[in-house]
Design a protein around this motif. Structure first.
Motif, PDB file in Angstrom:
ATOM      1  N   THR A  25       0.761  -1.268   0.021  1.00 54.92           N
ATOM      2  CA  THR A  25       0.272  -0.023   0.162  1.00 54.92           C
ATOM      3  C   THR A  25       0.954   1.134  -0.067  1.00 54.92           C
ATOM      4  N   ASN A  28       0.390   4.979   4.242  1.00 54.15           N
ATOM      5  CA  ASN A  28      -0.666   4.809   5.043  1.00 54.15           C
ATOM      6  C   ASN A  28      -0.914   6.057   5.816  1.00 54.15           C
ATOM      7  N   GLU A  49      -4.230   4.720   7.624  1.00 47.64           N
ATOM      8  CA  GLU A  49      -4.293   3.307   7.691  1.00 47.64           C
ATOM      9  C   GLU A  49      -3.351   2.198   8.531  1.00 47.64           C
ATOM     10  N   ALA A 138      -4.494   2.307   0.377  1.00 47.35           N
ATOM     11  CA  ALA A 138      -4.098   3.297   1.501  1.00 47.35           C
ATOM     12  C   ALA A 138      -4.504   4.896   1.218  1.00 47.35           C
TER      13      ALA A 138
END
Length: 148
Positions: A25, A28, A49, A138
């Protein structure tokens, strides 16, 4: 938002490193470090995230954050998407500082520069974790606010 009368002088990224999972991702979360003339440092962040670790703080050598560029990987189709991978800021001193993010994607153009004061707030667009079989990204976008 930074407390009234304070501006961002540095930042940190929450980054999931490439290859650390089947679904990477990259960014985040973004955390701003704000200070006022009193010298007290505050931290502010928008949505964050769950994956990755916070990087070291990157500081303006002098001055405050005035504008930014976001590094974004375009959609990859059936291949793992990461979206936002890194960020650069221009300080009021003219210095350009860069985060410790991912390598994928390209930097967009510079944002409008805060003409008075500096960056003092953040708003992020984040795709929430969708489960084991979902290609998550994300952080997808960010908006910074200027204060005088």
């Amino acid at each position: 938002m930074c407390p009234e009368g304070s501006y961002a002088i540095g930042f940190g990224l929450k980054v999931e490193r490439y290859g650390s999972a089947d679904d990477d991702t990259s960014i985040n979360g973004i955390r701003l470090f704000c200070t006022s003339t009193k010298g007290v440092v505050y931290t502010v962040e928008s949505g964050t995230e769950q994956f990755g670790d916070w990087t070291r703080v990157t500081w303006c050598p002098t001055g405050v954050l005035k504008s930014f560029q976001l590094k974004v990987e375009s959609p990859q189709g059936a291949i793992d998407d990461t979206a936002a991978n890194n960020i650069r800021f221009r300080c009021s001193s003219g210095a350009i500082i860069e985060g410790v993010g991912g390598n994928f994607g390209d930097y967009g153009g510079w944002s409008n520069e805060c003409t008075k004061g500096g960056i003092c707030g953040i708003e992020t667009k984040i795709e929430p974790y969708g489960g084991f079989f979902v290609d998550d990204t994300a952080l997808n976008d960010v908006r910074f606010f200027c204060c005088e």
